[in-house]
Design an enzyme around this catalytic site. Sequence first.
Site, PDB file in Angstrom:
ATOM      1  N   ARG A  85       0.846  -1.207   0.000  1.00  0.00           N
ATOM      2  CA  ARG A  85       0.000   0.000   0.000  1.00  0.00           C
ATOM      3  C   ARG A  85       0.876   1.250   0.000  1.00  0.00           C
ATOM      4  O   ARG A  85       0.540   2.243  -0.661  1.00  0.00           O
ATOM      5  CB  ARG A  85      -0.947  -0.019   1.205  1.00  0.00           C
ATOM      6  N   LYS A 187      -2.650   6.495   1.328  1.00  0.00           N
ATOM      7  CA  LYS A 187      -2.454   6.982   2.707  1.00  0.00           C
ATOM      8  C   LYS A 187      -1.473   8.145   2.689  1.00  0.00           C
ATOM      9  O   LYS A 187      -0.288   7.994   2.992  1.00  0.00           O
ATOM     10  CB  LYS A 187      -1.942   5.813   3.561  1.00  0.00           C
ATOM     11  N   GLU A 223     -16.154   6.430   5.050  1.00  0.00           N
ATOM     12  CA  GLU A 223     -15.349   5.861   6.130  1.00  0.00           C
ATOM     13  C   GLU A 223     -15.199   6.887   7.243  1.00  0.00           C
ATOM     14  O   GLU A 223     -15.726   7.996   7.163  1.00  0.00           O
ATOM     15  CB  GLU A 223     -13.987   5.402   5.618  1.00  0.00           C
TER      16      GLU A 223
HETATM   17  N1  PLP Z   1      -9.190   4.466   6.760  1.00  0.00           N
HETATM   18  C1  PLP Z   1      -8.341   5.431   7.109  1.00  0.00           C
HETATM   19  C2  PLP Z   1      -8.621   6.816   6.671  1.00  0.00           C
HETATM   20  C3  PLP Z   1      -7.207   5.121   7.877  1.00  0.00           C
HETATM   21  O1  PLP Z   1      -6.330   6.061   8.234  1.00  0.00           O
HETATM   22  C4  PLP Z   1      -6.992   3.787   8.291  1.00  0.00           C
HETATM   23  C5  PLP Z   1      -5.809   3.437   9.065  1.00  0.00           C
HETATM   24  O2  PLP Z   1      -4.807   3.041   8.557  1.00  0.00           O
HETATM   25  C6  PLP Z   1      -7.913   2.821   7.889  1.00  0.00           C
HETATM   26  C7  PLP Z   1      -9.004   3.187   7.137  1.00  0.00           C
HETATM   27  C8  PLP Z   1      -7.708   1.408   8.269  1.00  0.00           C
HETATM   28  O3  PLP Z   1      -6.697   0.804   7.529  1.00  0.00           O
HETATM   29  P1  PLP Z   1      -5.863  -0.389   8.111  1.00  0.00           P
HETATM   30  O4  PLP Z   1      -6.842  -1.434   8.502  1.00  0.00           O
HETATM   31  O5  PLP Z   1      -5.016  -0.834   6.991  1.00  0.00           O
HETATM   32  O6  PLP Z   1      -5.115   0.126   9.255  1.00  0.00           O
HETATM   33  C1  COI Z   2      -3.772   3.426  11.512  1.00  0.00           C
HETATM   34  O1  COI Z   2      -4.742   2.804  11.911  1.00  0.00           O
HETATM   35  O2  COI Z   2      -2.655   2.921  11.425  1.00  0.00           O
HETATM   36  C2  COI Z   2      -3.877   4.804  11.114  1.00  0.00           C
HETATM   37  O3  COI Z   2      -3.037   5.255  10.389  1.00  0.00           O
HETATM   38  C3  COI Z   2      -4.958   5.595  11.635  1.00  0.00           C
HETATM   39  C4  COI Z   2      -4.493   6.845  12.170  1.00  0.00           C
HETATM   40  C5  COI Z   2      -4.629   8.013  11.361  1.00  0.00           C
HETATM   41  C6  COI Z   2      -3.965   6.931  13.503  1.00  0.00           C
END
Ligand code: PLP
Ligand code: COI
Length: 343
Positions: A85, A187, A223
């Site tokens: 990612r 991200k 989200e």
């Molecule tokens: N959506 C956003 C905007 C996020 O910052 C995160 C955190 O990383 C997620 C979703 C969840 O992603 P993940 O499950 O890969 O941590």
């Molecule tokens: C995560 O879950 O790793 C994120 O990046 C969310 C966050 C913005 C703290």
Amino acid sequence: MTKQTPETIDWSTLGFNYIDTGMSFRAKFRNGKWEPGKLSKDNTVRMSEASPVLHYGQACFEGLKAYRTKEGDIQLFRPDQNAKRMKKSAEQLLMEAYPEDQFIAAIHQVVKANADWVPPYGTGASLYIRPFLYGEGDIIGVQPAKKYTFSVFVTPVGPYFKDGLLPQAFLVSEYDRAAPRGTGAVKVGGNYASSYLAGKEAKDQGFADAIFLDPATHTKIEEIGSSNFFGITKDKVFVTPASPSILPSITKYSLLWIAEKRLGLKTVEKEVYLDEIDQFVEAGAMGTAAVITPISSITYQGKTHLFSAEKETGPITQSLYEELVGIQFGDIEAPEGWIQIIQ
Ligand code: PLP
Ligand code: COI
């Protein structure tokens, strides 16, 4: 304030805050190639005042965790997915991606160097790992950098939302987090700066956080600022929004698998219209930091929808949580390739 150490820290009361653990990883892209990275004790960075990251937001990051098992091992949950990612995020901002295999090696190296900071098994806490990449150098025009730094720091954390696994109320924001054809699915720093105001307005009114609607029609749930959304229908279907402008959450894809293969639920990724949320008896936020945070209610323009699992975590949310966290802490067998042990 006295500096915290692994010996003095109270692991079970940790929130989601930064603590300098003393050892980070840094690698620099110079003259067209990545130099070998190394550990650093310096938790500050130095760069040109004209760096694109400072003005134009040329930066991306990742978030994953290391977990202490009952046996005392330290393990990572799907770091290969974060590596992939981050490559996509870097490419979208015309940055030099850090090679995926080196990304994973750097994570192992920095976690090992900070092993004392991985919270003990049973405290509920874990070691949050934050890889990040930014463009630097003497550039003033709107154009990508020629120099980059890839870096990783770690910090021990507890729950992201202060009430942990208690159901929490969320507010649908009037603002957009990302544009329909923008950077919502990667991200990058800008997505988060642009969610601050929505998050503040929600928190000022006593909500846990903001929920964003789709930026084109404002009719569908996208989200949360820090996590993806799921709902459980009364027929036990796990539903989560499909949208090109949300972050493809690794936790979400893991839970889709767990829901189907371990809990025998039907699962679907589809558009989730806000005016159809009464189809859900349970709902939650899911992400690395958020883990699974149950949602008690969603408020939009003065109207509140209460989920039936309002006061305590619903049974399916609870099962999903136990399975996910069980895998992450090594109590439940993981699907092939999900876990890497720090050697
Ligand atoms: N959506 C956003 C905007 C996020 O910052 C995160 C955190 O990383 C997620 C979703 C969840 O992603 P993940 O499950 O890969 O941590
Ligand atoms: C995560 O879950 O790793 C994120 O990046 C969310 C966050 C913005 C703290």
